[in-house]
Design a protein around this motif. Structure first.
Motif, short mmCIF file in Angstrom:
data_model
loop_
_atom_site.label_atom_id
_atom_site.label_comp_id
_atom_site.label_asym_id
_atom_site.label_seq_id
_atom_site.Cartn_x
_atom_site.Cartn_y
_atom_site.Cartn_z
N CYS A 105 -16.80 -21.64 -20.80
CA CYS A 105 -16.74 -20.33 -21.46
C CYS A 105 -15.32 -20.00 -21.86
O CYS A 105 -14.40 -20.11 -21.05
CB CYS A 105 -17.30 -19.25 -20.52
SG CYS A 105 -17.13 -17.61 -21.26
N SER A 107 -14.72 -16.95 -23.61
CA SER A 107 -14.69 -15.52 -23.99
C SER A 107 -13.75 -14.74 -23.08
O SER A 107 -13.16 -15.29 -22.15
CB SER A 107 -16.10 -14.93 -23.96
OG SER A 107 -16.83 -15.41 -25.07
N SER A 108 -13.64 -13.43 -23.34
CA SER A 108 -12.49 -12.66 -22.84
C SER A 108 -12.32 -12.68 -21.32
O SER A 108 -11.22 -12.93 -20.83
CB SER A 108 -12.56 -11.22 -23.36
OG SER A 108 -13.82 -10.69 -23.07
N SER A 109 -13.38 -12.42 -20.56
CA SER A 109 -13.21 -12.38 -19.10
C SER A 109 -12.75 -13.73 -18.56
O SER A 109 -11.87 -13.80 -17.69
CB SER A 109 -14.53 -11.98 -18.41
OG SER A 109 -14.89 -10.70 -18.79
N GLY A 148 -22.50 -15.03 -19.84
CA GLY A 148 -23.21 -13.92 -19.21
C GLY A 148 -22.93 -13.74 -17.73
O GLY A 148 -23.67 -13.02 -17.06
N VAL A 155 -16.08 -19.45 -15.75
CA VAL A 155 -17.43 -19.99 -15.59
C VAL A 155 -17.63 -21.18 -16.51
O VAL A 155 -17.10 -21.20 -17.62
CB VAL A 155 -18.45 -18.88 -15.96
CG1 VAL A 155 -19.85 -19.42 -16.03
CG2 VAL A 155 -18.38 -17.72 -14.98
S1 FES Z 1 -16.62 -14.18 -20.58
FE1 FES Z 1 -17.10 -16.02 -19.55
S2 FES Z 1 -19.04 -15.62 -18.73
FE2 FES Z 1 -18.63 -13.87 -19.92
#
Ligand code: FES
Length: 188
Positions: A105, A107-109, A148, A155
Protein backbone atom coordinates in the motif's frame (compact mmCIF):
# COMPACT_ATOMS: atom_id res chain seq x y z
CA UNK A 1 -8.50 -29.09 -30.38
CA UNK A 2 -6.24 -30.01 -33.26
CA UNK A 3 -4.13 -33.12 -32.82
CA UNK A 4 -1.48 -31.70 -35.14
CA UNK A 5 0.89 -29.60 -33.09
CA UNK A 6 3.75 -27.49 -34.30
CA UNK A 7 7.14 -28.74 -32.97
CA UNK A 8 7.71 -25.35 -31.32
CA UNK A 9 4.39 -25.64 -29.49
CA UNK A 10 5.25 -29.12 -28.24
CA UNK A 11 8.58 -27.81 -26.98
CA UNK A 12 6.90 -24.93 -25.15
CA UNK A 13 4.39 -27.33 -23.64
CA UNK A 14 7.12 -29.63 -22.41
CA UNK A 15 9.06 -26.77 -20.92
CA UNK A 16 6.09 -25.15 -19.24
CA UNK A 17 4.44 -28.44 -18.27
CA UNK A 18 1.12 -26.97 -19.37
CA UNK A 19 -1.44 -28.90 -21.29
CA UNK A 20 -2.14 -28.18 -24.96
CA UNK A 21 -5.63 -26.79 -24.36
CA UNK A 22 -4.25 -23.96 -22.26
CA UNK A 23 -1.72 -22.98 -24.92
CA UNK A 24 -4.19 -23.13 -27.79
CA UNK A 25 -6.43 -20.55 -26.15
CA UNK A 26 -9.37 -22.73 -25.22
CA UNK A 27 -10.65 -23.43 -21.75
CA UNK A 28 -10.09 -26.74 -20.03
CA UNK A 29 -13.04 -28.83 -18.89
CA UNK A 30 -12.14 -28.04 -15.30
CA UNK A 31 -12.14 -24.30 -15.96
CA UNK A 32 -15.48 -24.56 -17.77
CA UNK A 33 -16.95 -26.56 -14.91
CA UNK A 34 -15.87 -23.95 -12.36
CA UNK A 35 -17.23 -21.10 -14.49
CA UNK A 36 -20.54 -22.92 -14.96
CA UNK A 37 -20.77 -23.40 -11.21
CA UNK A 38 -20.35 -19.64 -10.67
CA UNK A 39 -22.80 -18.86 -13.46
CA UNK A 40 -25.45 -20.95 -11.70
CA UNK A 41 -25.68 -18.15 -9.11
CA UNK A 42 -26.33 -15.50 -11.77
CA UNK A 43 -28.70 -14.80 -14.65
CA UNK A 44 -26.35 -16.41 -17.12
CA UNK A 45 -22.77 -16.97 -18.16
CA UNK A 46 -22.39 -13.44 -19.52
CA UNK A 47 -22.65 -12.05 -15.96
CA UNK A 48 -19.62 -13.84 -14.58
CA UNK A 49 -16.80 -12.11 -16.46
CA UNK A 50 -14.77 -11.25 -13.38
CA UNK A 51 -15.29 -14.63 -11.75
CA UNK A 52 -14.29 -16.37 -14.98
CA UNK A 53 -11.13 -14.28 -15.19
CA UNK A 54 -10.30 -15.18 -11.58
CA UNK A 55 -10.89 -18.88 -12.20
CA UNK A 56 -8.70 -19.01 -15.29
CA UNK A 57 -6.01 -16.93 -13.59
CA UNK A 58 -6.02 -19.36 -10.66
CA UNK A 59 -5.17 -22.17 -13.07
CA UNK A 60 -2.77 -20.32 -15.39
CA UNK A 61 -1.21 -17.67 -13.17
CA UNK A 62 -2.19 -14.78 -15.48
CA UNK A 63 -4.56 -13.89 -18.32
CA UNK A 64 -2.91 -13.88 -21.73
CA UNK A 65 -4.66 -12.44 -24.81
CA UNK A 66 -5.59 -15.95 -25.95
CA UNK A 67 -6.94 -16.85 -22.50
CA UNK A 68 -9.02 -13.67 -22.50
CA UNK A 69 -10.40 -14.49 -25.94
CA UNK A 70 -11.19 -18.05 -24.86
CA UNK A 71 -13.14 -16.78 -21.85
CA UNK A 72 -14.99 -14.22 -23.97
CA UNK A 73 -15.92 -16.94 -26.47
CA UNK A 74 -17.16 -19.21 -23.71
CA UNK A 75 -19.22 -16.46 -22.06
CA UNK A 76 -20.39 -15.22 -25.46
CA UNK A 77 -19.45 -11.63 -24.72
CA UNK A 78 -17.17 -9.29 -26.69
CA UNK A 79 -13.48 -9.62 -25.81
CA UNK A 80 -13.29 -5.81 -25.46
CA UNK A 81 -15.93 -5.94 -22.71
CA UNK A 82 -13.95 -8.56 -20.84
CA UNK A 83 -10.74 -6.61 -21.37
CA UNK A 84 -12.44 -3.66 -19.67
CA UNK A 85 -13.20 -5.83 -16.64
CA UNK A 86 -9.66 -7.21 -16.57
CA UNK A 87 -8.15 -3.73 -16.78
CA UNK A 88 -10.37 -2.35 -14.05
CA UNK A 89 -9.53 -4.98 -11.47
CA UNK A 90 -5.90 -4.83 -10.52
CA UNK A 91 -6.01 -8.39 -9.15
CA UNK A 92 -6.34 -9.67 -12.72
CA UNK A 93 -2.88 -9.97 -14.24
CA UNK A 94 -2.49 -9.32 -17.97
CA UNK A 95 1.17 -10.26 -17.95
CA UNK A 96 3.08 -13.06 -16.22
CA UNK A 97 3.73 -12.55 -12.50
CA UNK A 98 5.64 -14.41 -9.82
CA UNK A 99 4.14 -17.13 -7.64
CA UNK A 100 3.77 -14.59 -4.84
CA UNK A 101 2.47 -11.12 -5.63
CA UNK A 102 3.23 -8.50 -3.00
CA UNK A 103 0.79 -5.57 -2.96
CA UNK A 104 2.39 -2.79 -0.97
CA UNK A 105 0.00 0.00 0.00
CA UNK A 106 1.31 3.43 -0.99
CA UNK A 107 -1.63 5.57 0.18
CA UNK A 108 -1.39 8.32 2.78
CA UNK A 109 -1.51 6.45 6.12
CA UNK A 110 0.98 3.88 4.93
CA UNK A 111 3.14 6.62 3.45
CA UNK A 112 3.18 8.48 6.79
CA UNK A 113 4.13 5.21 8.50
CA UNK A 114 7.08 4.59 6.21
CA UNK A 115 5.95 2.45 3.28
CA UNK A 116 8.56 4.13 1.07
CA UNK A 117 11.32 2.77 3.27
CA UNK A 118 9.68 -0.66 3.24
CA UNK A 119 9.48 -0.57 -0.55
CA UNK A 120 13.19 0.21 -0.75
CA UNK A 121 13.89 -2.65 1.66
CA UNK A 122 11.82 -5.11 -0.37
CA UNK A 123 13.44 -3.89 -3.58
CA UNK A 124 16.88 -4.36 -2.11
CA UNK A 125 16.12 -7.83 -0.71
CA UNK A 126 14.57 -9.10 -3.92
CA UNK A 127 16.54 -7.00 -6.39
CA UNK A 128 13.36 -5.76 -8.07
CA UNK A 129 11.57 -2.46 -8.47
CA UNK A 130 7.78 -2.14 -8.24
CA UNK A 131 6.21 -3.84 -11.24
CA UNK A 132 9.03 -6.36 -11.57
CA UNK A 133 9.43 -10.07 -10.76
CA UNK A 134 12.43 -11.56 -8.94
CA UNK A 135 14.90 -13.65 -10.93
CA UNK A 136 13.80 -16.84 -9.20
CA UNK A 137 10.24 -16.18 -10.43
CA UNK A 138 8.83 -16.24 -6.90
CA UNK A 139 8.02 -12.62 -6.07
CA UNK A 140 6.35 -9.78 -7.97
CA UNK A 141 6.20 -6.42 -6.24
CA UNK A 142 3.25 -4.13 -7.00
CA UNK A 143 2.16 -0.89 -5.42
CA UNK A 144 -1.49 -0.42 -4.63
CA UNK A 145 -3.85 2.26 -3.31
CA UNK A 146 -5.35 1.94 0.17
CA UNK A 147 -6.03 -1.62 1.27
CA UNK A 148 -8.53 -0.49 3.88
CA UNK A 149 -6.48 -1.19 6.99
CA UNK A 150 -5.09 2.32 7.55
CA UNK A 151 -5.05 2.14 11.34
CA UNK A 152 -2.58 -0.74 11.09
CA UNK A 153 -0.28 0.92 8.54
CA UNK A 154 2.02 0.12 6.91
CA UNK A 155 0.22 -2.73 5.26
CA UNK A 156 0.74 -5.16 2.42
CA UNK A 157 -1.28 -7.99 0.94
CA UNK A 158 0.24 -11.24 -0.25
CA UNK A 159 -2.04 -13.97 -1.58
CA UNK A 160 -5.24 -13.77 0.45
CA UNK A 161 -3.44 -12.53 3.55
CA UNK A 162 -3.02 -9.01 4.89
CA UNK A 163 0.17 -8.17 6.79
CA UNK A 164 -0.12 -5.20 9.12
CA UNK A 165 2.03 -2.94 11.29
CA UNK A 166 5.01 -3.93 9.20
CA UNK A 167 8.64 -3.17 9.74
CA UNK A 168 11.76 -4.38 7.95
CA UNK A 169 12.21 -7.43 10.17
CA UNK A 170 8.60 -8.49 9.59
CA UNK A 171 9.18 -8.14 5.84
CA UNK A 172 12.36 -10.22 6.09
CA UNK A 173 10.54 -12.94 8.03
CA UNK A 174 7.74 -13.00 5.46
CA UNK A 175 10.11 -13.22 2.49
CA UNK A 176 12.17 -15.94 4.19
CA UNK A 177 9.04 -17.93 5.00
CA UNK A 178 7.73 -17.76 1.43
CA UNK A 179 11.12 -18.65 -0.01
CA UNK A 180 11.24 -21.69 2.25
CA UNK A 181 7.75 -22.77 1.19
CA UNK A 182 8.77 -22.69 -2.47
CA UNK A 183 12.12 -24.38 -1.79
CA UNK A 184 10.26 -27.20 -0.02
CA UNK A 185 7.77 -27.50 -2.90
CA UNK A 186 10.49 -27.71 -5.54
CA UNK A 187 12.45 -30.33 -3.57
CA UNK A 188 9.48 -32.73 -3.64
S1 FES B 1 -3.39 3.85 3.51
FE1 FES B 1 -2.51 1.88 3.54
S2 FES B 1 -4.15 0.63 4.16
FE2 FES B 1 -5.05 2.58 3.93
Amino acid sequence: MSSLLEPELIEVMEKSNKDPEKLSGTLTDEEKREIDKEAAHYEGKSSVGLEALRIVQKHRGWISDSSLQAIANYLQIPAAQLEGVATYYQLIFRQPVGKEVIYLCKSSSCWIMGCDQLQKHISQRLQIEPGQTSNDGIFTLLETPCLGDCDKAPVLMLGDEMYRNLDESAIDALIDKKKQVHADKSSH
